[in-house]
Write an enzyme that holds these catalytic residues in place. Sequence first.
Site, PDB file in Angstrom:
ATOM      1  N   HIS A 253       1.620   5.328  -1.807  1.00 58.86           N
ATOM      2  CA  HIS A 253       1.228   6.454  -2.670  1.00 58.86           C
ATOM      3  C   HIS A 253       2.491   7.035  -3.278  1.00 58.86           C
ATOM      4  O   HIS A 253       3.348   7.549  -2.548  1.00 58.86           O
ATOM      5  CB  HIS A 253       0.499   7.529  -1.861  1.00 58.86           C
ATOM      6  CG  HIS A 253      -0.772   7.021  -1.263  1.00 58.86           C
ATOM      7  ND1 HIS A 253      -1.982   7.085  -1.923  1.00 58.86           N
ATOM      8  CD2 HIS A 253      -1.017   6.389  -0.091  1.00 58.86           C
ATOM      9  CE1 HIS A 253      -2.921   6.531  -1.167  1.00 58.86           C
ATOM     10  NE2 HIS A 253      -2.360   6.095  -0.045  1.00 58.86           N
ATOM     11  N   LEU A 254       2.592   6.963  -4.585  1.00 61.06           N
ATOM     12  CA  LEU A 254       3.780   7.500  -5.264  1.00 61.06           C
ATOM     13  C   LEU A 254       3.492   8.821  -5.961  1.00 61.06           C
ATOM     14  O   LEU A 254       4.411   9.503  -6.401  1.00 61.06           O
ATOM     15  CB  LEU A 254       4.315   6.475  -6.272  1.00 61.06           C
ATOM     16  CG  LEU A 254       4.984   5.244  -5.666  1.00 61.06           C
ATOM     17  CD1 LEU A 254       5.267   4.194  -6.737  1.00 61.06           C
ATOM     18  CD2 LEU A 254       6.268   5.621  -4.936  1.00 61.06           C
ATOM     19  N   ARG A 255       2.185   9.176  -6.062  1.00 61.66           N
ATOM     20  CA  ARG A 255       1.799  10.431  -6.724  1.00 61.66           C
ATOM     21  C   ARG A 255       2.277  10.462  -8.178  1.00 61.66           C
ATOM     22  O   ARG A 255       2.564   9.439  -8.769  1.00 61.66           O
ATOM     23  CB  ARG A 255       2.333  11.655  -5.958  1.00 61.66           C
ATOM     24  CG  ARG A 255       2.149  11.626  -4.450  1.00 61.66           C
ATOM     25  CD  ARG A 255       0.718  11.641  -4.012  1.00 61.66           C
ATOM     26  NE  ARG A 255       0.599  11.856  -2.575  1.00 61.66           N
ATOM     27  CZ  ARG A 255      -0.422  11.424  -1.852  1.00 61.66           C
ATOM     28  NH1 ARG A 255      -1.411  10.748  -2.405  1.00 61.66           N
ATOM     29  NH2 ARG A 255      -0.487  11.662  -0.559  1.00 61.66           N
TER      30      ARG A 255
ATOM     31  N   HIS B 196      -4.607  -0.471   5.793  1.00 63.86           N
ATOM     32  CA  HIS B 196      -4.187   0.274   6.986  1.00 63.86           C
ATOM     33  C   HIS B 196      -5.121   0.080   8.181  1.00 63.86           C
ATOM     34  O   HIS B 196      -5.683   1.035   8.713  1.00 63.86           O
ATOM     35  CB  HIS B 196      -3.985   1.773   6.705  1.00 63.86           C
ATOM     36  CG  HIS B 196      -4.980   2.408   5.769  1.00 63.86           C
ATOM     37  ND1 HIS B 196      -6.329   2.338   5.959  1.00 63.86           N
ATOM     38  CD2 HIS B 196      -4.805   3.116   4.623  1.00 63.86           C
ATOM     39  CE1 HIS B 196      -6.941   2.982   4.974  1.00 63.86           C
ATOM     40  NE2 HIS B 196      -6.039   3.471   4.147  1.00 63.86           N
TER      41      HIS B 196
ATOM     42  N   HIS C  51       3.021  14.620   1.048  1.00 64.82           N
ATOM     43  CA  HIS C  51       2.386  15.895   0.695  1.00 64.82           C
ATOM     44  C   HIS C  51       3.435  16.972   0.860  1.00 64.82           C
ATOM     45  O   HIS C  51       4.289  16.874   1.749  1.00 64.82           O
ATOM     46  CB  HIS C  51       1.228  16.215   1.647  1.00 64.82           C
ATOM     47  CG  HIS C  51       0.069  15.301   1.518  1.00 64.82           C
ATOM     48  ND1 HIS C  51      -0.815  15.369   0.463  1.00 64.82           N
ATOM     49  CD2 HIS C  51      -0.361  14.277   2.307  1.00 64.82           C
ATOM     50  CE1 HIS C  51      -1.745  14.433   0.611  1.00 64.82           C
ATOM     51  NE2 HIS C  51      -1.494  13.756   1.712  1.00 64.82           N
TER      52      HIS C  51
ATOM     53  N   HIS D 159     -10.523   1.133   1.700  1.00 64.63           N
ATOM     54  CA  HIS D 159     -10.305   2.150   2.736  1.00 64.63           C
ATOM     55  C   HIS D 159     -11.509   2.017   3.662  1.00 64.63           C
ATOM     56  O   HIS D 159     -12.604   2.492   3.352  1.00 64.63           O
ATOM     57  CB  HIS D 159     -10.220   3.559   2.115  1.00 64.63           C
ATOM     58  CG  HIS D 159      -9.913   4.595   3.155  1.00 64.63           C
ATOM     59  ND1 HIS D 159      -8.697   5.223   3.238  1.00 64.63           N
ATOM     60  CD2 HIS D 159     -10.662   5.080   4.180  1.00 64.63           C
ATOM     61  CE1 HIS D 159      -8.706   6.059   4.271  1.00 64.63           C
ATOM     62  NE2 HIS D 159      -9.892   6.000   4.853  1.00 64.63           N
TER      63      HIS D 159
ATOM     64  N   ALA E  51      -4.265  14.853   4.740  1.00 67.71           N
ATOM     65  CA  ALA E  51      -3.970  13.654   5.536  1.00 67.71           C
ATOM     66  C   ALA E  51      -2.937  12.805   4.816  1.00 67.71           C
ATOM     67  O   ALA E  51      -3.042  12.587   3.614  1.00 67.71           O
ATOM     68  CB  ALA E  51      -5.256  12.863   5.740  1.00 67.71           C
TER      69      ALA E  51
ATOM     70  N   HIS F 192       0.873  -1.197   0.000  1.00 69.95           N
ATOM     71  CA  HIS F 192       0.000   0.000   0.000  1.00 69.95           C
ATOM     72  C   HIS F 192       0.902   1.237   0.000  1.00 69.95           C
ATOM     73  O   HIS F 192       1.479   1.594   1.028  1.00 69.95           O
ATOM     74  CB  HIS F 192      -0.910   0.021   1.238  1.00 69.95           C
ATOM     75  CG  HIS F 192      -1.872   1.175   1.244  1.00 69.95           C
ATOM     76  ND1 HIS F 192      -3.207   1.027   1.535  1.00 69.95           N
ATOM     77  CD2 HIS F 192      -1.703   2.501   0.995  1.00 69.95           C
ATOM     78  CE1 HIS F 192      -3.805   2.211   1.476  1.00 69.95           C
ATOM     79  NE2 HIS F 192      -2.903   3.133   1.151  1.00 69.95           N
TER      80      HIS F 192
ATOM     81  N   LYS G 147      -9.629  -0.530  -5.908  1.00 66.45           N
ATOM     82  CA  LYS G 147      -9.612   0.161  -4.618  1.00 66.45           C
ATOM     83  C   LYS G 147     -10.943   0.862  -4.393  1.00 66.45           C
ATOM     84  O   LYS G 147     -11.441   1.581  -5.264  1.00 66.45           O
ATOM     85  CB  LYS G 147      -8.470   1.185  -4.608  1.00 66.45           C
ATOM     86  CG  LYS G 147      -8.348   1.996  -3.327  1.00 66.45           C
ATOM     87  CD  LYS G 147      -7.762   1.207  -2.170  1.00 66.45           C
ATOM     88  CE  LYS G 147      -7.875   1.956  -0.860  1.00 66.45           C
ATOM     89  NZ  LYS G 147      -6.697   2.725  -0.510  1.00 66.45           N
TER      90      LYS G 147
ATOM     91  N   ASP H 228       1.446   2.722   3.424  1.00 72.00           N
ATOM     92  CA  ASP H 228       0.579   3.884   3.205  1.00 72.00           C
ATOM     93  C   ASP H 228       1.415   5.163   3.226  1.00 72.00           C
ATOM     94  O   ASP H 228       0.925   6.230   3.625  1.00 72.00           O
ATOM     95  CB  ASP H 228      -0.555   3.935   4.227  1.00 72.00           C
ATOM     96  CG  ASP H 228      -1.635   4.946   3.845  1.00 72.00           C
ATOM     97  OD1 ASP H 228      -1.699   5.335   2.667  1.00 72.00           O
ATOM     98  OD2 ASP H 228      -2.402   5.348   4.740  1.00 72.00           O
TER      99      ASP H 228
ATOM    100  N   ASN I 170      -5.263   6.936  -6.307  1.00 73.21           N
ATOM    101  CA  ASN I 170      -5.931   8.208  -5.994  1.00 73.21           C
ATOM    102  C   ASN I 170      -5.060   9.393  -6.434  1.00 73.21           C
ATOM    103  O   ASN I 170      -4.661  10.221  -5.623  1.00 73.21           O
ATOM    104  CB  ASN I 170      -6.300   8.304  -4.505  1.00 73.21           C
ATOM    105  CG  ASN I 170      -5.084   8.303  -3.578  1.00 73.21           C
ATOM    106  OD1 ASN I 170      -4.047   7.740  -3.898  1.00 73.21           O
ATOM    107  ND2 ASN I 170      -5.209   8.943  -2.423  1.00 73.21           N
TER     108      ASN I 170
HETATM  109  C1  NCD Z   1      -3.579   8.980   1.757  1.00 71.92           C
HETATM  110  C2  NCD Z   1      -3.127  10.003   0.701  1.00 71.92           C
HETATM  111  O1  NCD Z   1      -2.584  11.040   1.086  1.00 71.92           O
HETATM  112  O2  NCD Z   1      -3.305   9.730  -0.489  1.00 71.92           O
HETATM  113  N1  NCD Z   1      -3.712   9.656   3.015  1.00 71.92           N
HETATM  114  C3  NCD Z   1      -3.680   9.114   4.247  1.00 71.92           C
HETATM  115  O3  NCD Z   1      -3.910   9.839   5.219  1.00 71.92           O
HETATM  116  N2  NCD Z   1      -3.411   7.843   4.438  1.00 71.92           N
HETATM  117  C4  NCD Z   1      -4.836   8.315   1.339  1.00 71.92           C
HETATM  118  C5  NCD Z   1      -5.249   7.138   2.202  1.00 71.92           C
HETATM  119  O4  NCD Z   1      -4.687   6.055   2.092  1.00 71.92           O
HETATM  120  O5  NCD Z   1      -6.140   7.309   3.026  1.00 71.92           O
HETATM  121 ZN    ZN Z   2      -3.268   5.075   1.408  1.00 64.22          ZN
END
Ligand code: NCD
Ligand code: ZN
Length: 343
Positions: A15-17, A173, A250, A135, A263, A13, A98, A246, A41
């Site tokens: 996030h690489l953006r 998560h 940001h 989620h 978040a 899990h 997802k 996860d 996402n």
């Molecule tokens: C994640 C994100 O920033 O894309 N944020 C987070 O707080 N975990 C999204 C997610 O997995 O809820």
């Molecule tokens: Zn996530």
Amino acid sequence: MKIISILQPDDWHLHLREGYMLDAVVQYSSKIFSRCIAMPNLTLPITSSKIAKDYKKEIQLKSSSKNFEAFIPCYLTDDIDLNEFSKGLKNSSFFGAKFYPIKATTNSSYGISDIEKLYPALEILEENNSPLLIHGEKISPDIDIFDREKYFIDDELQNILKRFNNLKIVLEHVSSEYGADFITESGPNIAATVTIHHLTLTKKDVFNGKINPHNYCMPVVKNEQDLVSLRKHVCSGNKKFFLGTDSAPHDVKDKESTHNIKAGIFSAPVAIEMYASVFEEEDKIHNLEKFSSINGADFYDLPHNSHTIKLKKDEWINPEFTSYNGVKIKNFMGGKKINWKVV
Ligand code: NCD
Ligand code: ZN
């Protein structure tokens, strides 16, 4: 000096953006992990095989290791094109799907507004033996932010499980004792990923007089009792729990904003080292490899990795920030001492 060797881990899990943010963060995951599930996402959600394939290629191109492989789930929306979805699963552009409840977290405004709208896509997933990644939070003005996982399990997940007996499900998560007990007690088709921050932080680290935005994530970290319980389940080696950081970068501007704190916690640069510390603290370092490198692959019917990595008990200070091309991200455990080092 203590050195341990484990099969190369996978991050199920992540996030690489995209764009500059992807440039800034991908190397931290690709130099340690063999495979990842790169969450869909993005600013515009990944809902077609073409976008998924292009994203997978972009990740590969920008990775420090050419062997790093990203699997991309389809982002489920209320009006998902079911033909396109089915085609993408069959030609392996999508690695399952997802499910984000609408407005549950970062970039979830295209998420599902009503669980019933999900069912046609779940039938397709079940037919294709493809996993549903969830989620698991129920969002409602009446529900306390700390109880969202519990309500989701009782009001929504139970219905999905009753209706789709053969669907493979990952509760992403998992963050509470209630959720972790639920996973352990449920059948073999359901498992969970666990982040490093849910194994090391409690709500005091986020809400204590004023908010610490850098420890703010979804699901929010919970009580001491939840942390203790998560550690117990994970460190026991139980095959239903596996590594999913996860890690969710940001820019500091978005974290320190006064009106809308995004978040997400960026843990990729210290993830495997910090998981090692947790297993060591629980006297269960011999179970780290199951959690990091075996349980997830087994659940997803994928082969184990063939390479190994070595971790040495050796202190170092994690830099406070990751800065790259104008992007500035606060690191999880930034400025703090880390007890393990990958060699
Ligand atoms: C994640 C994100 O920033 O894309 N944020 C987070 O707080 N975990 C999204 C997610 O997995 O809820
Ligand atoms: Zn996530």
